[in-house]
Design an enzyme around this catalytic site. Structure first.
Site, PDB file in Angstrom:
ATOM      1  N   SER A   1       0.846  -1.100   0.142  1.00 23.30           N
ATOM      2  CA  SER A   1       0.018  -0.012   0.108  1.00 23.30           C
ATOM      3  C   SER A   1       0.881   1.162   0.096  1.00 23.30           C
ATOM      4  O   SER A   1       2.038   1.359   0.436  1.00 23.30           O
ATOM      5  CB  SER A   1      -0.921  -0.154   1.211  1.00 23.30           C
ATOM      6  OG  SER A   1      -1.346   1.467   1.295  1.00 23.30           O
TER       7      SER A   1
ATOM      8  N   TYR B   1      -1.833  -0.269  10.621  1.00 19.26           N
ATOM      9  CA  TYR B   1      -2.126  -0.607   9.079  1.00 19.26           C
ATOM     10  C   TYR B   1      -0.696  -0.264   8.425  1.00 19.26           C
ATOM     11  O   TYR B   1      -0.181  -1.268   7.611  1.00 19.26           O
ATOM     12  CB  TYR B   1      -2.983   0.205   8.409  1.00 19.26           C
ATOM     13  CG  TYR B   1      -3.448  -0.533   7.080  1.00 19.26           C
ATOM     14  CD1 TYR B   1      -4.010  -1.653   6.885  1.00 19.26           C
ATOM     15  CD2 TYR B   1      -3.017   0.300   6.158  1.00 19.26           C
ATOM     16  CE1 TYR B   1      -4.326  -2.047   5.314  1.00 19.26           C
ATOM     17  CE2 TYR B   1      -3.146  -0.105   4.688  1.00 19.26           C
ATOM     18  CZ  TYR B   1      -3.959  -1.121   4.417  1.00 19.26           C
ATOM     19  OH  TYR B   1      -4.309  -1.510   3.242  1.00 19.26           O
TER      20      TYR B   1
END
Length: 265
Positions: free
Chosen positions: A133, A146
């Site tokens: 990501s 995250y």
């Protein structure tokens, strides 16, 4: 004297190979890089029951790949399996598997990176794809856990890539994918104040980019392309200016509207 000659030889070799690599990069900037054929290749997709996983499965079904679908959601995974067959896949296998549990992975197929790699190394053939990501490239306010997982995934995949290079495994490829937030519902409520530079991405667009990167054997894929520029700036700008830029881009407040969805047990 001998050490000087060795250094000179190594320097000339390095410069020569660098020029060749640069020319190759320039050529493929203007001429489309050839795509490899994945018809008949076994493609294992984790999280295949929805979102990007399902879209990737359908895309590889059209390309004639043999699909192995893993997901903790049995119904969603079997639905993807059905859709893949309708899309033209002749061999599709769906397995219920919680990839967050090591025991589950071994139970389903006894195959993880540890088990895939020996066979790939022996055959000098295979392609490892890591979906990281943009949060694996830059720290994000209110997203520490995250970011930590995505930084770890990025570092792990990059280390495996380097190991294949050192072992001269020309047939084992790696693609590391770092997209900005995708409109899948996972980050519902998040917004961007500069959508012309950092748009919330549509899943179909990201999947097309991922498949294209795999077929062209790209090592890194950042989506949107503005992220490449961001990484250059991160490397050269003073920290204070980088923080000012982040504030201008609205990165500090991107999670303010996030709607947390509790997992159903």
């Amino acid at each position: 004297m001998a050490s000087n000659l060795k250094f000179t030889k190594e320097l000339i070799t390095f410069l020569g190979k660098s020029v060749i690599a640069l020319l190759e990069t320039l050529i493929f900037t203007f001429i489309p890089r050839p795509r490899k054929n994945v018809a008949g290749e076994i493609v294992l997709i984790t999280g295949a029951g929805r979102g990007l996983g399902r879209l990737l499965a359908l895309r590889f079904a059209h390309l004639g790949s043999v699909l192995v679908l893993w997901d903790v959601n049995k119904e969603g995974n079997e639905e993807t399996c059905r859709m893949a067959r309708e899309a033209g896949a002749t061999r599709v296998y769906a397995y219920t598997c919680d990839c967050s549990q090591k025991e589950e992975i071994y139970r389903v197929a006894e195959q993880t990176y540890k088990c895939f790699l020996p066979a790939m190394i022996a055959n000098d053939h295979g392609h490892l794809v890591c979906i990281s990501s943009s949060a694996g490239l830059i720290g994000v306010n209110k997203l520490a856990d995250y970011c930590a997982s995505k930084f770890a995934a990025y570092g792990f995949a990059e280390s495996v890539f380097i190991e294949t290079i050192v072992q001269k495994l020309k047939g084992v490829k790696t693609t590391i994918v770092c997209p900005f937030f995708i409109n899948t519902g996972m980050f519902e409520g998040c917004s961007t104040v500069r959508p012309f530079l950092l748009p919330i991405l549509e899943p179909e667009y990201v999947v097309e980019k991922i498949v294209d990167a795999i077929l062209k054997e790209k090592v890194y894929l950042y989506v949107p392309r503005f992220l490449y520029f961001v990484m250059v700036l991160k490397s050269v700008l003073p920290v204070k200016i980088a923080l000012l830029l982040s504030d201008f881009m609205g990165v500090f407040n991107i999670m303010d509207g996030f709607v947390c969805k509790k997992k159903k047990h």
